[in-house]
Design a protein around this motif. Sequence first.
Motif, PDB file in Angstrom:
ATOM      1  N   LYS A 114       0.840  -1.184   0.000  1.00 33.76           N
ATOM      2  CA  LYS A 114       0.000   0.000   0.000  1.00 33.76           C
ATOM      3  C   LYS A 114       0.881   1.242   0.000  1.00 33.76           C
ATOM      4  O   LYS A 114       1.970   1.259   0.574  1.00 33.76           O
ATOM      5  CB  LYS A 114      -0.894   0.027   1.233  1.00 33.76           C
ATOM      6  CG  LYS A 114      -2.018  -0.972   1.186  1.00 33.76           C
ATOM      7  CD  LYS A 114      -2.909  -0.754   2.379  1.00 33.76           C
ATOM      8  CE  LYS A 114      -4.115  -1.657   2.330  1.00 33.76           C
ATOM      9  NZ  LYS A 114      -4.983  -1.438   3.487  1.00 33.76           N
ATOM     10  N   ALA A 115       0.376   2.280  -0.614  1.00 30.53           N
ATOM     11  CA  ALA A 115       1.123   3.536  -0.670  1.00 30.53           C
ATOM     12  C   ALA A 115       1.208   4.163   0.719  1.00 30.53           C
ATOM     13  O   ALA A 115       2.226   4.729   1.095  1.00 30.53           O
ATOM     14  CB  ALA A 115       0.487   4.496  -1.654  1.00 30.53           C
ATOM     15  N   ARG A 116       0.123   4.091   1.487  1.00 26.58           N
ATOM     16  CA  ARG A 116       0.101   4.672   2.829  1.00 26.58           C
ATOM     17  C   ARG A 116      -0.336   3.606   3.831  1.00 26.58           C
ATOM     18  O   ARG A 116      -1.171   2.765   3.533  1.00 26.58           O
ATOM     19  CB  ARG A 116      -0.878   5.833   2.885  1.00 26.58           C
ATOM     20  CG  ARG A 116      -0.496   6.952   1.965  1.00 26.58           C
ATOM     21  CD  ARG A 116      -1.431   8.082   2.157  1.00 26.58           C
ATOM     22  NE  ARG A 116      -0.613   9.237   2.531  1.00 26.58           N
ATOM     23  CZ  ARG A 116      -1.099  10.356   2.981  1.00 26.58           C
ATOM     24  NH1 ARG A 116      -2.379  10.503   3.151  1.00 26.58           N
ATOM     25  NH2 ARG A 116      -0.296  11.362   3.268  1.00 26.58           N
ATOM     26  N   SER A 117       0.195   3.699   4.992  1.00 28.76           N
ATOM     27  CA  SER A 117      -0.199   2.768   6.053  1.00 28.76           C
ATOM     28  C   SER A 117      -1.545   3.196   6.625  1.00 28.76           C
ATOM     29  O   SER A 117      -1.951   4.355   6.531  1.00 28.76           O
ATOM     30  CB  SER A 117       0.856   2.750   7.153  1.00 28.76           C
ATOM     31  OG  SER A 117       2.084   2.327   6.621  1.00 28.76           O
ATOM     32  N   ASP A 118      -2.217   2.248   7.264  1.00 30.50           N
ATOM     33  CA  ASP A 118      -3.500   2.536   7.892  1.00 30.50           C
ATOM     34  C   ASP A 118      -3.275   3.453   9.091  1.00 30.50           C
ATOM     35  O   ASP A 118      -2.451   3.170   9.968  1.00 30.50           O
ATOM     36  CB  ASP A 118      -4.147   1.214   8.307  1.00 30.50           C
ATOM     37  CG  ASP A 118      -5.546   1.394   8.836  1.00 30.50           C
ATOM     38  OD1 ASP A 118      -6.162   2.441   8.536  1.00 30.50           O
ATOM     39  OD2 ASP A 118      -6.026   0.491   9.533  1.00 30.50           O
ATOM     40  N   ARG A 119      -4.025   4.543   9.157  1.00 22.27           N
ATOM     41  CA  ARG A 119      -3.842   5.532  10.220  1.00 22.27           C
ATOM     42  C   ARG A 119      -4.156   4.946  11.591  1.00 22.27           C
ATOM     43  O   ARG A 119      -3.454   5.223  12.565  1.00 22.27           O
ATOM     44  CB  ARG A 119      -4.704   6.759   9.947  1.00 22.27           C
ATOM     45  CG  ARG A 119      -4.505   7.862  10.953  1.00 22.27           C
ATOM     46  CD  ARG A 119      -5.314   9.088  10.579  1.00 22.27           C
ATOM     47  NE  ARG A 119      -5.199  10.125  11.554  1.00 22.27           N
ATOM     48  CZ  ARG A 119      -4.319  11.110  11.518  1.00 22.27           C
ATOM     49  NH1 ARG A 119      -3.492  11.185  10.501  1.00 22.27           N
ATOM     50  NH2 ARG A 119      -4.271  12.022  12.450  1.00 22.27           N
ATOM     51  N   SER A 120      -5.189   4.129  11.678  1.00 22.90           N
ATOM     52  CA  SER A 120      -5.558   3.559  12.984  1.00 22.90           C
ATOM     53  C   SER A 120      -4.465   2.633  13.511  1.00 22.90           C
ATOM     54  O   SER A 120      -4.205   2.585  14.720  1.00 22.90           O
ATOM     55  CB  SER A 120      -6.894   2.821  12.890  1.00 22.90           C
ATOM     56  OG  SER A 120      -6.782   1.746  11.980  1.00 22.90           O
ATOM     57  N   LEU A 121      -3.800   1.925  12.620  1.00 21.83           N
ATOM     58  CA  LEU A 121      -2.693   1.059  13.039  1.00 21.83           C
ATOM     59  C   LEU A 121      -1.541   1.894  13.574  1.00 21.83           C
ATOM     60  O   LEU A 121      -0.951   1.571  14.613  1.00 21.83           O
ATOM     61  CB  LEU A 121      -2.230   0.190  11.871  1.00 21.83           C
ATOM     62  CG  LEU A 121      -1.024  -0.699  12.133  1.00 21.83           C
ATOM     63  CD1 LEU A 121      -1.358  -1.769  13.164  1.00 21.83           C
ATOM     64  CD2 LEU A 121      -0.539  -1.334  10.855  1.00 21.83           C
ATOM     65  N   LEU A 122      -1.208   2.982  12.896  1.00 21.03           N
ATOM     66  CA  LEU A 122      -0.124   3.855  13.358  1.00 21.03           C
ATOM     67  C   LEU A 122      -0.457   4.486  14.714  1.00 21.03           C
ATOM     68  O   LEU A 122       0.417   4.607  15.582  1.00 21.03           O
ATOM     69  CB  LEU A 122       0.158   4.934  12.323  1.00 21.03           C
ATOM     70  CG  LEU A 122       0.790   4.455  11.014  1.00 21.03           C
ATOM     71  CD1 LEU A 122       0.916   5.615  10.034  1.00 21.03           C
ATOM     72  CD2 LEU A 122       2.149   3.841  11.265  1.00 21.03           C
ATOM     73  N   GLU A 123      -1.714   4.884  14.906  1.00 21.10           N
ATOM     74  CA  GLU A 123      -2.111   5.464  16.191  1.00 21.10           C
ATOM     75  C   GLU A 123      -2.026   4.433  17.298  1.00 21.10           C
ATOM     76  O   GLU A 123      -1.604   4.745  18.421  1.00 21.10           O
ATOM     77  CB  GLU A 123      -3.524   6.032  16.094  1.00 21.10           C
ATOM     78  CG  GLU A 123      -3.600   7.305  15.279  1.00 21.10           C
ATOM     79  CD  GLU A 123      -5.023   7.814  15.117  1.00 21.10           C
ATOM     80  OE1 GLU A 123      -5.969   7.134  15.588  1.00 21.10           O
ATOM     81  OE2 GLU A 123      -5.187   8.882  14.518  1.00 21.10           O
TER      82      GLU A 123
END
Length: 132
Positions: A114-123
């Motif tokens: 994926k181009a960007r990681s999942d925001r909820s995972l990073l949080e």
Amino acid sequence: MTPPQRQRRDLVPETTPPQEGDGKPGNPERMYVVAGPDGERAELDLVTLIVARATDPPPSASPEQAALLRLCAAPLSVAELSAYLHLPFSAMGVLLTELLTAELVQARAPIVRKARSDRSLLEAVMNGLQRL
């Protein structure tokens, strides 16, 4: 003293190609095959992953095919195989087409990230690190 003058060479008249009825062969027989009998090649890209289906190469395999099968125990891209075997991409395409036709290797699409990681995972990771 005058400089030497160049002589013009006579032009050699063009010879006509031999006809079929002359008894001479028209085109020489091809001593190699670049593609299969139907002339088709497998749709391969530089990032296509190749995996060997068989662990040992068959006795009828050429040295290049045997080396390719040994390298493909783990998935490798066509570009990597080309670099390891010091063969151009066009030659790799021919070798891989033969091996794909014989079902000795399997071609897979590359793994796309994926181009960007999942925001909820990073949080969640960030909150977990803050709790430490």
